[in-house]
Structure formats: C-alpha cells, structure tokens
Design an enzyme around this catalytic site. Structure first.
Site, PDB file in Angstrom:
ATOM      1  N   ASP A  67       2.105 -26.305 -29.444  1.00 52.13           N
ATOM      2  CA  ASP A  67       2.899 -26.848 -28.347  1.00 52.13           C
ATOM      3  C   ASP A  67       2.698 -28.354 -28.202  1.00 52.13           C
ATOM      4  OD1 ASP A  67       0.265 -26.159 -27.502  1.00 52.13           O
ATOM      5  OD2 ASP A  67       0.856 -26.251 -25.407  1.00 52.13           O
ATOM      6  N   HIS A  68       1.819 -28.929 -29.014  1.00 51.25           N
ATOM      7  CA  HIS A  68       1.602 -30.370 -29.026  1.00 51.25           C
ATOM      8  C   HIS A  68       1.994 -31.008 -30.359  1.00 51.25           C
ATOM      9  CE1 HIS A  68      -0.903 -30.553 -25.262  1.00 51.25           C
ATOM     10  NE2 HIS A  68      -0.925 -29.252 -25.527  1.00 51.25           N
ATOM     11  N   HIS A 141     -11.912 -28.220 -25.507  1.00 46.21           N
ATOM     12  CA  HIS A 141     -10.798 -27.284 -25.609  1.00 46.21           C
ATOM     13  C   HIS A 141     -11.124 -26.299 -26.734  1.00 46.21           C
ATOM     14  CE1 HIS A 141      -6.801 -25.834 -24.888  1.00 46.21           C
ATOM     15  NE2 HIS A 141      -6.339 -26.190 -26.062  1.00 46.21           N
ATOM     16  N   HIS A 271       1.841 -30.457 -17.981  1.00 43.36           N
ATOM     17  CA  HIS A 271       1.396 -29.309 -18.796  1.00 43.36           C
ATOM     18  C   HIS A 271       1.154 -28.084 -17.903  1.00 43.36           C
ATOM     19  CE1 HIS A 271      -1.240 -27.064 -21.647  1.00 43.36           C
ATOM     20  NE2 HIS A 271      -0.589 -27.744 -22.583  1.00 43.36           N
TER      21      HIS A 271
END
Length: 322
Positions: A67-68, A141, A271
C-alpha cells in the site's frame, strides 16, 4: 516554503473516496517536487493535479508494503512513455530496487531515463542539495520502516533601507541600482557600495513525514526544530488495543500525545483504517486527537493541500488553489 498534497490517505486498501498512501511535496526552492510513498494507482491521482512526472525529482519509499509501493512500476513506465529524460531518484529499501529491477526485466519495460537508487540504509542523510537536506529516521513496524525529514533553507538579500536613509540616500534611482547589485553615486559624489547595504534574510522550515510506525517517540530527534509532523493514525487507541500488537501501527492518541510532548506546532494525521471512512468515524478520530493535542490539527483527505510558510504557519488551501 512547503506545499503538501495528499494523493492517498487510506491504510491497507483503497476505498471509494480514499486511495492508498502517497504524498506530493513541493518547495519554494525550485519547480522540482518529491513523492513520499507510491501506493497502487497513484499515477491516476496525479491526473487530477497540476503536477508533472517530468518535474518529479525523487520518490522516497518508507517501507516495502504494497500500500506504499505498488504504484511504482506503473508510474515509472508512464514517465518513460511520455518522454522523460532526466534522472529520477529512488530513495528506498534495497528490496524495492530489487523488485523494480525484476519488474523491468520480466515485463520488457525499458526506461528512457536513469533511475538512481539510494538505499535508505546507506547513510542518515539520503539526499542533500543547495538549500534542501533529506534525512531518514528508523521507525518500528512489521517491516523495516523509516520517516523522512525535509529541512529547507533559503536565503535572499534585501536592501538595508535604514542604513541607506542614514547615509543620506532617500528612495530613488540609487536604490534601484543597489537592488540590482550595482554601486550607485549620489548627486554629491558619494559612492554607495552595493555590498555595504545588503541584509541577508534566511528562512527555514522543516517537515517530518513518518512511515508506518507503532512508536512515535522514535521521531523525537527528527522533530527537533520541525514545524510539522505528518504521521499515520490508523486506529483509535481503543481499536488498537482490540486488534493487538500484530499490525504495529500507531493510534491517534499516541501520535497526538507525542506531538504535544515535543511541542510540535502542526500535526497532520493520515493513513486511516477503512473502518473510519465515514463522517462518524472521522469525527471519532478527530475527537481523540483534540483530547491529547493542542496545536494546529488536520485529518488529511485525498487531494487536500496544505502550505507551511517560513513563520511555521500551516494553512489548508481551498480546493480551487490546489
């Protein structure tokens, strides 16, 4: 000093009104602009904005999650097909470059411009040019993730009007010559040196843009002296506790508390989980943020644009100015 335009503000998956993550960053330094993250279909978002891939100087990827990053191959291909020639910087994890190389090979994509990869792990400062420094800051993350600090400095000189008046030079043709950098001679023969009546005015602004991150305090050093933090706020604190530690994202509360603790004057949240993509959901996120943060707060939407000036004032631009 900075203009930020959000191309995607959803986490994980796109929804009807929000695409996945991407942000365009422009500066007063020159016409070049930067992209931070490039989720799927980012190039479609650009079709609705006055931004050209030919003026895009670099793309900064925070981490490898799709998604990035899934918008990268299409964007690179379109830039090539529309005749881009000048080099493009790709500041990204090594895995992103390996994936792009494989895509180029297996889809017979030939770029018409050099793609220059800078590994985010190569050095703390990933790009430096006159007036602009970009540094990366490690975050927490599931996959290694970074935030980017954009520090802009511009200097210009202006006439020292008080000194001119003290020297007996009232406004007139002499001022015009001095402003143009030329020496001037007054009627009485006095020579005024242009270098003697200059004042240097330096303006600075710093923006920090975080990638996915469950520990906002990791950006403490990056935010020192910064006027704006852009950070993911995927869940409310209650929902984050419910979903557990697996996603390794931040809650609105945690980001807001961090921004308040380090006295950041401006905060933009982005986000957001798809569960909040309605009026009630966004109101819940905003209420939690305002409970813990007293500065200038915005919750980004796709195509929202903001300007940060040299005084550190953040303004949301009306739609017609975006």
């Amino acid at each position: 000093m900075f203009k930020l335009t959000f191309l995607g503000t959803s986490s994980g998956v796109p929804t009807r009104h929000r695409n996945v993550t991407s942000l365009a960053l422009q500066t007063t330094h020159n016409r070049d602009w930067w992209m931070i993250d490039c989720g799927e279909a980012t190039q479609h978002r650009l079709q609705r904005l006055p931004l050209s891939v030919h003026d895009l100087v670099g793309i900064c990827i925070t981490h490898v999650h799709g998604d990035h990053s899934y918008g990268l191959p299409g964007l690179l291909a379109s830039a090539s097909m529309t005749g881009r020639k000048k080099p493009l910087l790709l500041i990204a994890p090594a895995a992103i470059k390996a994936w792009i190389d494989a895509t180029l090979l297996h889809t017979e994509l030939f770029l018409t411009y050099p793609l220059i990869h800078i590994d985010v792990d190569s050095a703390p400062v990933v790009h430096e040019e006159a007036g602009l420094t970009i540094s990366r800051h490690a975050l927490s993350h599931r996959a290694p993730s970074v935030g980017y600090r954009f520090a802009l400095e511009t200097s210009r000189w202006k006439l020292d009007k008080a000194a001119l008046q003290a020297a007996g030079a009232p406004p007139g043709p002499a001022w015009g010559l001095l402003q143009a950098g030329q020496d001037a001679i007054l009627d009485d023969g006095t020579v005024l040196r242009a270098t003697a009546f200059r004042q240097v005015e330096t303006q600075r602004a710093t923006v920090v843009i975080g990638g996915d991150n469950d520990t906002p305090a990791l950006l403490t050093d990056a935010c020192a002296g910064a006027q704006l933090l852009v950070h993911e706020a995927t869940y409310t604190e209650a929902m984050l506790q419910k979903v557990g530690p697996g996603p390794t994202h931040s809650s609105v509360q945690r980001v807001a508390q961090f921004a308040e603790a380090v006295r950041l004057p401006n905060l933009i949240l982005t986000h957001f989980s798809a569960r909040y993509h309605n009026a009630d959901g966004m109101a819940e996120l905003e209420a939690e943020a305002r409970l813990h943060y007293s500065g200038e707060l915005f919750l980004a939407r796709d195509f929202d644009s903001y300007e940060l000036d040299a005084a550190g004032v953040l303004s949301k631009l009306p739609a017609k100015s975006r």
